[in-house]
Motif scaffolding. Structure first.
Motif, mmCIF file in Angstrom:
data_model
loop_
_atom_site.group_PDB
_atom_site.id
_atom_site.type_symbol
_atom_site.label_atom_id
_atom_site.label_comp_id
_atom_site.label_asym_id
_atom_site.label_seq_id
_atom_site.Cartn_x
_atom_site.Cartn_y
_atom_site.Cartn_z
ATOM 1 N N GLU A 50 0.823 -1.210 0.000
ATOM 2 C CA GLU A 50 0.000 0.000 0.000
ATOM 3 C C GLU A 50 0.860 1.264 0.000
ATOM 4 O O GLU A 50 0.469 2.273 -0.583
ATOM 5 C CB GLU A 50 -0.924 0.007 1.217
ATOM 6 C CG GLU A 50 -1.969 -1.089 1.177
ATOM 7 C CD GLU A 50 -2.761 -1.195 2.469
ATOM 8 O OE1 GLU A 50 -2.578 -0.357 3.377
ATOM 9 O OE2 GLU A 50 -3.561 -2.134 2.573
ATOM 10 N N LEU A 51 2.006 1.213 0.666
ATOM 11 C CA LEU A 51 2.897 2.366 0.734
ATOM 12 C C LEU A 51 3.811 2.477 -0.481
ATOM 13 O O LEU A 51 4.517 3.476 -0.635
ATOM 14 C CB LEU A 51 3.746 2.303 2.012
ATOM 15 C CG LEU A 51 3.001 2.419 3.338
ATOM 16 C CD1 LEU A 51 3.964 2.204 4.505
ATOM 17 C CD2 LEU A 51 2.307 3.768 3.448
ATOM 18 N N GLY A 52 3.831 1.438 -1.311
ATOM 19 C CA GLY A 52 4.669 1.458 -2.506
ATOM 20 C C GLY A 52 6.140 1.256 -2.231
ATOM 21 O O GLY A 52 6.987 1.779 -2.955
ATOM 22 N N VAL A 53 6.461 0.518 -1.171
ATOM 23 C CA VAL A 53 7.863 0.248 -0.851
ATOM 24 C C VAL A 53 8.142 -1.247 -0.963
ATOM 25 O O VAL A 53 7.242 -2.073 -0.887
ATOM 26 C CB VAL A 53 8.260 0.770 0.555
ATOM 27 C CG1 VAL A 53 8.129 2.283 0.612
ATOM 28 C CG2 VAL A 53 7.452 0.114 1.645
ATOM 29 N N THR A 54 9.408 -1.568 -1.130
ATOM 30 C CA THR A 54 9.847 -2.954 -1.260
ATOM 31 C C THR A 54 10.497 -3.397 0.043
ATOM 32 O O THR A 54 11.251 -2.629 0.656
ATOM 33 C CB THR A 54 10.863 -3.076 -2.415
ATOM 34 O OG1 THR A 54 10.236 -2.617 -3.615
ATOM 35 C CG2 THR A 54 11.322 -4.512 -2.597
ATOM 36 N N LEU A 55 10.206 -4.619 0.450
ATOM 37 C CA LEU A 55 10.823 -5.211 1.629
ATOM 38 C C LEU A 55 11.677 -6.386 1.190
ATOM 39 O O LEU A 55 11.310 -7.125 0.281
ATOM 40 C CB LEU A 55 9.765 -5.698 2.627
ATOM 41 C CG LEU A 55 8.754 -4.663 3.123
ATOM 42 C CD1 LEU A 55 7.787 -5.320 4.091
ATOM 43 C CD2 LEU A 55 9.457 -3.482 3.768
ATOM 44 N N ALA A 103 13.274 -5.786 15.414
ATOM 45 C CA ALA A 103 13.145 -6.213 14.023
ATOM 46 C C ALA A 103 14.093 -5.398 13.153
ATOM 47 O O ALA A 103 14.265 -4.195 13.366
ATOM 48 C CB ALA A 103 11.714 -6.014 13.539
ATOM 49 N N THR A 104 14.693 -6.085 12.195
ATOM 50 C CA THR A 104 15.477 -5.413 11.164
ATOM 51 C C THR A 104 14.942 -5.877 9.826
ATOM 52 O O THR A 104 14.743 -7.086 9.627
ATOM 53 C CB THR A 104 16.980 -5.760 11.278
ATOM 54 O OG1 THR A 104 17.448 -5.346 12.559
ATOM 55 C CG2 THR A 104 17.791 -5.070 10.189
ATOM 56 N N VAL A 105 14.678 -4.917 8.936
ATOM 57 C CA VAL A 105 14.142 -5.262 7.622
ATOM 58 C C VAL A 105 14.865 -4.469 6.547
ATOM 59 O O VAL A 105 15.120 -3.273 6.706
ATOM 60 C CB VAL A 105 12.613 -5.031 7.538
ATOM 61 C CG1 VAL A 105 12.237 -3.591 7.835
ATOM 62 C CG2 VAL A 105 12.057 -5.479 6.202
ATOM 63 N N GLN A 106 15.194 -5.164 5.491
ATOM 64 C CA GLN A 106 15.755 -4.486 4.323
ATOM 65 C C GLN A 106 14.606 -3.827 3.572
ATOM 66 O O GLN A 106 13.576 -4.468 3.322
ATOM 67 C CB GLN A 106 16.442 -5.482 3.401
ATOM 68 C CG GLN A 106 17.682 -6.113 3.973
ATOM 69 C CD GLN A 106 18.249 -7.152 3.029
ATOM 70 O OE1 GLN A 106 17.532 -7.863 2.343
ATOM 71 N NE2 GLN A 106 19.575 -7.247 3.003
ATOM 72 N N THR A 107 14.784 -2.571 3.213
ATOM 73 C CA THR A 107 13.727 -1.855 2.508
ATOM 74 C C THR A 107 14.302 -0.647 1.774
ATOM 75 O O THR A 107 15.366 -0.148 2.112
ATOM 76 C CB THR A 107 12.621 -1.393 3.480
ATOM 77 O OG1 THR A 107 11.574 -0.750 2.748
ATOM 78 C CG2 THR A 107 13.150 -0.456 4.548
ATOM 79 N N ALA A 156 19.507 -1.253 4.379
ATOM 80 C CA ALA A 156 19.496 -1.009 2.937
ATOM 81 C C ALA A 156 19.099 -2.282 2.186
ATOM 82 O O ALA A 156 19.502 -3.375 2.565
ATOM 83 C CB ALA A 156 20.863 -0.534 2.473
ATOM 84 N N LEU A 157 18.319 -2.084 1.159
ATOM 85 C CA LEU A 157 17.847 -3.198 0.327
ATOM 86 C C LEU A 157 18.882 -3.513 -0.720
ATOM 87 O O LEU A 157 19.481 -2.661 -1.317
ATOM 88 C CB LEU A 157 16.518 -2.817 -0.309
ATOM 89 C CG LEU A 157 15.798 -3.895 -1.097
ATOM 90 C CD1 LEU A 157 15.448 -5.092 -0.218
ATOM 91 C CD2 LEU A 157 14.529 -3.319 -1.688
#
Length: 156
Positions: free
Chosen positions: A74-79, A112-116, A155-156
């Motif tokens: 919905e936010l238009g971002v990649t995880l 939590a750590t997430v690449q995005t 960073a993704l």
């Protein structure tokens, strides 16, 4: 139970059988998922399978990841890849000792750590909206325990 549930309601069902403190749980539906539950020797188990409390903390992290995937679209971002570290502090005085009080965790902490590819502002929205919409997070937050979370953007 509602006689005419909303179209958006999805029922989740389990069937469980066991003896002593060990149990086999069959998840409702066509997939045939089955998992086993036991507990630590201090609670009368053989520690042959994860305890229900370990499953509940696993449900917390996995539900956050699932919900974040929905919110990210919905936010238009990649995880990308995720890592979680979660700790639940349980005072066993009520459960094991029979004392008066709440048998719930005293505190739960999620890291939590997430690449995005989200910028700082969008990442903050991702976390806030995920925690608001995640059913398991809401179970914890609304239960009265001390709940904290710290999300880190990688960073993704």
């Amino acid at each position: 139970m509602a006689t005419r549930p909303k179209a958006s309601v999805v029922p989740f069902t389990n069937h469980a059988e066991g003896t002593g403190v060990a149990q086999t749980v069959t998840v409702g539906g066509d997939a045939g998922h089955v998992f086993d539950v036991d507990t630590y020797p201090a609670f009368g188990g053989a520690d042959a399978q994860p305890s229900p409390l370990s499953y509940v903390l696993g449900a917390l992290t996995s539900c956050n990841q699932i919900t974040a995937s929905i919110v990210a679209k919905e936010l238009g971002v990649t995880l990308g890849a995720w890592t979680f570290d979660v700790q639940g502090d349980l005072d066993t005085a009520v459960m094991v000792g029979g004392e008066q009080g709440n048998a719930n965790f005293d505190a739960v902490t999620v890291r939590a750590t997430v690449q995005t590819d989200a910028d700082d502002e969008t990442f903050a929205k991702l976390q806030a909206e995920t925690e608001r919409r995640c059913p398991v997070t809401q179970l914890f937050q609304r239960s009265g325990l001390e709940y904290s979370s710290d999300w880190t953007r990688a960073a993704l």
